[in-house]
Each structure stands twice: as C-alpha cells, then as structure tokens.
Design an enzyme around this catalytic site. Structure first.
Site, PDB file in Angstrom:
ATOM      1  N   PRO A   2     -75.425 -38.346  93.665  1.00  0.00           N
ATOM      2  CA  PRO A   2     -76.588 -38.154  92.827  1.00  0.00           C
ATOM      3  C   PRO A   2     -77.680 -39.137  93.082  1.00  0.00           C
ATOM      4  CG  PRO A   2     -74.857 -39.341  91.701  1.00  0.00           C
ATOM      5  CD  PRO A   2     -74.614 -39.409  93.149  1.00  0.00           C
ATOM      6  N   GLU A   3     -78.836 -38.616  93.369  1.00  0.00           N
ATOM      7  CA  GLU A   3     -80.049 -39.409  93.374  1.00  0.00           C
ATOM      8  C   GLU A   3     -80.925 -38.846  92.257  1.00  0.00           C
ATOM      9  OE1 GLU A   3     -81.726 -39.873  97.301  1.00  0.00           O
ATOM     10  OE2 GLU A   3     -79.797 -39.545  98.232  1.00  0.00           O
TER      11      GLU A   3
END
Length: 265
Positions: A2-3
């Site tokens: 996840p960014e």
DNA sequence: ATCGGTACCTGCACGC
DNA sequence: TGCGTGCAGGTACCGA
C-alpha cells in the site's frame, strides 16, 4: 501493498464504519501490536463509537468518540477486510454493531495497529500531503536535501504517502533520473516533478490503486492502475515513449525502474 | 541533524 | 519433488 492511492482506497472502503460501535476486539498475532498489550488494547476499543476515519500519508487514523485513536499502518502486506473468513494471517478481528466485522490480515507482519489517547506523534512528524503541498514549499524542501531524488521521495518526512511504485512512475513522467541529486532539481524541472507526483497519484486513486500481487480494498475489490505503470517492474521492456529498454538500479536499497534515455540526471 | 545500510517477516518464482 | 536464491507495496533503528 500500500502506498497513498491504495491506502486512500482502503480508507474510503471502510468509510461506512463511521458512526458504528465496536462491540468487541480480538488480537492474535502480537507482532503487529509492536509490544502493545492486546488485552489493554481490546479494552480500550470495546464499546467505542467510530467518529471519523482519515488517511495521513500511508497511515489510517480511526478517531473514537470521547477521545482516543486507533492507528493502522498496512506495511507491505496488510489488508483490512469487511467480513469474510479469518485465516492464517488474521491478526485482529473487530466486531461491530449491526453484525459488521473488520479483519486485519498481514502475512509479513510489517504493518501495525496502535491505540493511543493522544494524536500519534509519528503522524504529526510526517511531511505534507503530496496532493496538497504548494509548489514553493516543495521546491524549497528539495534544494535543502543532500540525497538522491528517489530516496527523498520515499522519505515520509519529506512528503507523506509516496512509495516505490509512485516514486518511479512520477520520476518517469517528469523525465528525472532516480539517481539525480535532489538539490539540483530546480525551476522548470521541479515544477514538472511536483505536477507529475500529483498527476500520477490522482490517476492511481481514480483506478483504485495498483494490485501488484494480492492487494484488495476492504470489499475485496482489486485496483487496476498496475496496467498503467510505465516503468515500475517493467525491466527490459520497451519505454512507452522511446522504445529503449527499461533499466533497474538500486537506490537506497530499493529497486528503481527508469528509462535511460528519457530520464536525465 | 542527516544520511545510508540493515533488520524485521512470509511467500512466491526461478533455476538446478 | 525439493532446495537455495533473490525479490516483494513498508518503517525503525543504528552508526557514521
């Protein structure tokens, strides 16, 4: 997983939990609590109503009515799932009123869950949101840093939320080499990078993020921005602009993908 | 005060 | 089939 775009997508997908009450909390894998006491944490959450869910960079902050915060960071492989069966890597189960269940799954256990009475100091220390930072602030910060631009983009105290995918994609769009020194990016190039960062993040959010291996939002939906990656994990494939083979170098111990012809130091 | 390198985990793809 | 290697969206911490 996840960014910023993936965390934003996850945060939006659990937004329906605002206003709901946590009936019970159970913690299994203790590593994601980072030394926190599972029983104390369960007691702190039990019976509390969720007031708001906000994203700060890659952190999700759940504010509870009457004070107190649940901070969630997904690390590399963390997932929040609404319902569904718990599995081998389920580390937390929040039971909500009206029959809801929120699971935290994380195979590598790099993520973490924390309860605090105060606003978390780590979040306080983060840099500005890349979608909100004014150009002047961004440009001033750039010239002060004595490091490679790729390493700087990964530094959450510079800007919060950019990770390996979007750093590479933004640098490609701006035509800047990942090994370029940050302090040497000025004027039009800086403006171009500032614009490229916002552009790639907005497009990725609109696409529901990038599903590289098994990333899904809380409803189990995949993102599709991975089909729009121009350099990330495309080593050896032709550049979409000039056809030159995409190369991979290590910067700050992270794989960095770039076009040797389009991206200048 | 800043910087780069390493540690922390599990799972998967690959070559032998 | 199994084994060793390298790689993977992350941050925290250490010493220079």
């Amino acid at each position: 997983m996840p960014e910023l775009p993936e965390v934003e997508t996850v945060a939006r997908s659990i937004a329906p939990l605002v206003g709901r009450r946590i009936v019970a909390a159970e913690f299994r894998g203790l590593r994601v609590l980072r030394g926190g006491d599972p029983d104390a944490m369960a007691a702190s959450l039990q019976g509390r109503r969720i007031d708001s869910i906000r994203r700060y960079g890659k952190f999700i902050l759940v504010s509870l009515r009457g004070g107190g915060y649940l901070t969630i960071h997904l690390g590399m492989t963390g997932k929040l799932l609404l319902g569904g069966p718990s599995g081998k890597h389920t580390h937390a189960i929040l039971t909500l009123d009206r029959g809801g269940v929120l699971l935290y799954d994380d195979s590598r256990q790099f993520g973490r869950l924390q309860y605090s009475t105060e606003f978390p100091p780590r979040i306080e220390k983060l840099g500005p949101e890349p979608l909100e930072v004014p150009f002047e602030t961004f440009a001033d910060a750039l010239v002060r840093r004595k490091t490679r631009i790729k390493a700087l983009l990964l530094n959450q105290d510079f800007l919060r939320g950019i990770g390996n995918i979007y750093a590479d994609e933004a640098l490609f769009r701006a035509g800047i080499h990942p090994l370029a020194m940050a302090s040497r990016i000025r004027g039009e190039r800086a403006r171009c990078l500032h614009r490229a960062i916002a552009e790639v993040l907005r497009e990725a959010i609109a696409a529901g993020g990038s599903s590289i291996s098994d990333y899904v939002d809380a409803q189990g939906r995949k993102g599709f921005f991975q089909f729009s990656h121009r350099v990330y994990q495309r080593t050896g494939e032709p550049c979409v602009t000039c056809g030159t083979a995409i190369r991979r170098v290590l910067v700050a111990q992270r794989s960095s993908h770039f076009c040797p012809r389009c991206q200048k130091r």
